[in-house]
Scaffold this motif. Structure first.
Motif, mmCIF file in Angstrom:
data_model
loop_
_atom_site.group_PDB
_atom_site.id
_atom_site.type_symbol
_atom_site.label_atom_id
_atom_site.label_comp_id
_atom_site.label_asym_id
_atom_site.label_seq_id
_atom_site.Cartn_x
_atom_site.Cartn_y
_atom_site.Cartn_z
ATOM 1 N N PHE A 204 40.341 31.729 29.815
ATOM 2 C CA PHE A 204 40.059 32.162 31.184
ATOM 3 C C PHE A 204 39.391 31.049 31.975
ATOM 4 O O PHE A 204 39.748 30.791 33.142
ATOM 5 N N GLU A 205 38.435 30.340 31.372
ATOM 6 C CA GLU A 205 37.760 29.239 32.073
ATOM 7 C C GLU A 205 38.725 28.130 32.442
ATOM 8 O O GLU A 205 38.621 27.536 33.522
ATOM 9 N N ARG A 206 39.694 27.844 31.553
ATOM 10 C CA ARG A 206 40.648 26.758 31.828
ATOM 11 C C ARG A 206 41.567 27.082 32.996
ATOM 12 O O ARG A 206 42.090 26.180 33.647
ATOM 13 N N THR A 207 41.799 28.374 33.254
ATOM 14 C CA THR A 207 42.725 28.750 34.319
ATOM 15 C C THR A 207 42.048 28.895 35.679
ATOM 16 O O THR A 207 42.740 29.070 36.687
ATOM 17 N N LEU A 208 40.722 28.814 35.709
ATOM 18 C CA LEU A 208 40.011 29.002 36.974
ATOM 19 C C LEU A 208 40.271 27.837 37.928
ATOM 20 O O LEU A 208 40.263 26.668 37.529
ATOM 21 N N THR A 209 40.511 28.168 39.174
ATOM 22 C CA THR A 209 40.664 27.151 40.216
ATOM 23 C C THR A 209 39.381 26.984 41.019
ATOM 24 O O THR A 209 39.308 26.122 41.892
ATOM 25 N N SER A 210 38.382 27.814 40.743
ATOM 26 C CA SER A 210 37.080 27.720 41.398
ATOM 27 C C SER A 210 35.995 27.930 40.348
ATOM 28 O O SER A 210 36.287 28.225 39.182
ATOM 29 N N ASP A 211 34.753 27.788 40.759
ATOM 30 C CA ASP A 211 33.645 27.959 39.824
ATOM 31 C C ASP A 211 33.458 29.430 39.457
ATOM 32 O O ASP A 211 33.880 30.335 40.193
ATOM 33 N N LEU A 212 32.817 29.659 38.317
ATOM 34 C CA LEU A 212 32.473 31.014 37.931
ATOM 35 C C LEU A 212 31.451 31.591 38.916
ATOM 36 O O LEU A 212 30.515 30.905 39.326
ATOM 37 N N ALA A 213 31.662 32.835 39.293
ATOM 38 C CA ALA A 213 30.747 33.474 40.228
ATOM 39 C C ALA A 213 29.386 33.671 39.563
ATOM 40 O O ALA A 213 29.295 34.043 38.392
ATOM 41 N N SER A 214 28.308 33.426 40.312
ATOM 42 C CA SER A 214 26.962 33.609 39.773
ATOM 43 C C SER A 214 26.511 35.063 39.861
ATOM 44 O O SER A 214 25.679 35.505 39.069
ATOM 45 N N LEU A 218 30.644 39.927 41.284
ATOM 46 C CA LEU A 218 31.804 39.086 41.560
ATOM 47 C C LEU A 218 32.389 38.519 40.271
ATOM 48 O O LEU A 218 33.615 38.398 40.131
ATOM 49 N N PHE A 219 31.507 38.180 39.333
ATOM 50 C CA PHE A 219 31.992 37.648 38.059
ATOM 51 C C PHE A 219 32.798 38.694 37.299
ATOM 52 O O PHE A 219 33.825 38.387 36.688
ATOM 53 N N ALA A 220 32.366 39.954 37.330
ATOM 54 C CA ALA A 220 33.100 41.024 36.660
ATOM 55 C C ALA A 220 34.491 41.193 37.263
ATOM 56 O O ALA A 220 35.458 41.474 36.547
ATOM 57 N N VAL A 221 34.599 41.011 38.573
ATOM 58 C CA VAL A 221 35.920 41.077 39.220
ATOM 59 C C VAL A 221 36.801 39.933 38.720
ATOM 60 O O VAL A 221 38.008 40.112 38.488
ATOM 61 N N GLN A 222 36.229 38.756 38.550
ATOM 62 C CA GLN A 222 36.999 37.638 37.999
ATOM 63 C C GLN A 222 37.505 37.954 36.596
ATOM 64 O O GLN A 222 38.641 37.623 36.239
ATOM 65 N N LEU A 223 36.677 38.599 35.784
ATOM 66 C CA LEU A 223 37.094 38.977 34.434
ATOM 67 C C LEU A 223 38.249 39.975 34.473
ATOM 68 O O LEU A 223 39.208 39.858 33.694
ATOM 69 N N VAL A 224 38.167 40.936 35.385
ATOM 70 C CA VAL A 224 39.235 41.938 35.512
ATOM 71 C C VAL A 224 40.548 41.270 35.911
ATOM 72 O O VAL A 224 41.607 41.555 35.343
#
Length: 313
Positions: A204-214, A218-224
């Protein structure tokens, strides 16, 4: 006639009847599965195996042909764009950029096209065996069901990671980074394993085009989004975050029932939240409601320290 002779004479008809019965049964089996039918079944099996092999080869050929056609198309677009750049000076930069993109995409498709694809059913069976074995080991060691996903900070030698800790006691200390897989420290006795979701989180981290939400919401939405769009472990998912609790509603799990030991879906959520909050995360999985098939509740909190070393069960 002696008693022995009488016994032998009495046994002879019985033996003859038994032989006759066996012979008749064998005759029935021969009639039911005669040589011609056996040959016919064998021939049909051989034909089916040959047809399956032919279909596999044909599928591989069509996939290769499709990838080559796409690569050829992108090469054509790239060459046309580059050629147009030499003629149309006003839009030269745009055409050169388009041409370079087309050629680069053709190289990626030709050399990085996917090979063997493992179906979700095969993956689920592999996970099911591992989950059964791990649960059996935990049960044999008399461990609790109170599982924690524990973040391990980065050090000079290792990157930040996460461990799945299955404690021996209801009150416990969390294991040190170097402990495991069997933790023998009296205050932190249990199992410390690499969770299923750890490598999924790295993907998941490798596919991110932006930073992880702090922000945890918002971070939970990224996980979903990653669960559904990138990892494709479920057809749909939603999340509701309140305080230090996140509840994920998940439907159509690709790996079957979500309430099994260290299932990839709750494990991915828990690992992600543990890494983001730097706090141990507890997971509870229940049957779904009108929203989804399963509800995965993750809670992160301060470390629970074992009050005394004598609270053994």
């Amino acid at each position: 006639m002696t008693t022995t002779d009488l016994d032998s004479a009495a046994d002879e008809p019985t033996n003859e009847r038994a032989e006759t019965t066996v012979s008749e049964a064998g005759s029935d089996r021969d009639d039911r599965y005669g040589p011609s039918e056996r040959d016919s079944l064998t021939e049909r099996i051989d034909r089916l195996e040959a047809e399956n092999e032919r279909l596999r080869r044909e599928y591989a050929r069509l996939r290769g042909t499709r990838n080559r056609a796409r690569a050829t198309g992108l090469v054509a677009v790239g060459l046309v764009a580059i050629g147009g750049g030499f003629v149309l000076h006003d839009v030269r930069n745009v055409l050169f950029a388009l041409g370079a993109t087309g050629l680069f995409g053709a190289v990626l498709i030709y050399f990085l096209s996917p090979g063997t694809v493992v179906t979700a059913g095969v993956g689920e069976r592999i996970y099911a065996a591992l989950a059964t074995n791990q649960r059996a080991i935990a049960g044999a060691l008399g461990l609790e069901d109170d599982v924690r996903y524990v973040p391990i900070p980065a050090s000079e030698r290792t990157l930040a990671t996460c461990r799945l800790f299955v404690p021996r006691y209801r009150e416990y200390d969390l294991p040190d980074a170097d402990d495991g897989p069997i933790v023998t420290d009296e205050n932190a006795r249990g199992l410390a394993l690499e969770p299923t979701g750890m490598r999924l989180f790295h993907e998941f981290e490798r596919t991110l085009t932006s930073d992880l939400a702090s922000d945890p919401s918002l971070f939970a939405v990224q996980l979903v989004d990653a669960l559904v769009e990138v990892l494709e472990l479920a057809s749909s998912a939603e999340v509701d975050v309140v305080g230090n609790r996140a509840t994920f509603a998940v439907s159509d799990s690709a790996f079957g029932d979500v309430d099994r030991f260290d299932h990839p879906i709750p494990s991915f959520f828990a690992v992600g939240l543990a890494m983001a909050t730097a706090q141990p995360v507890a997971v509870e999985v229940t049957d779904g409601d009108d929203r989804a098939d399963w509800l995965v509740t993750c809670r992160w909190e301060e470390r629970r320290q074992r009050e005394t070393a004598g609270d053994e069960q």
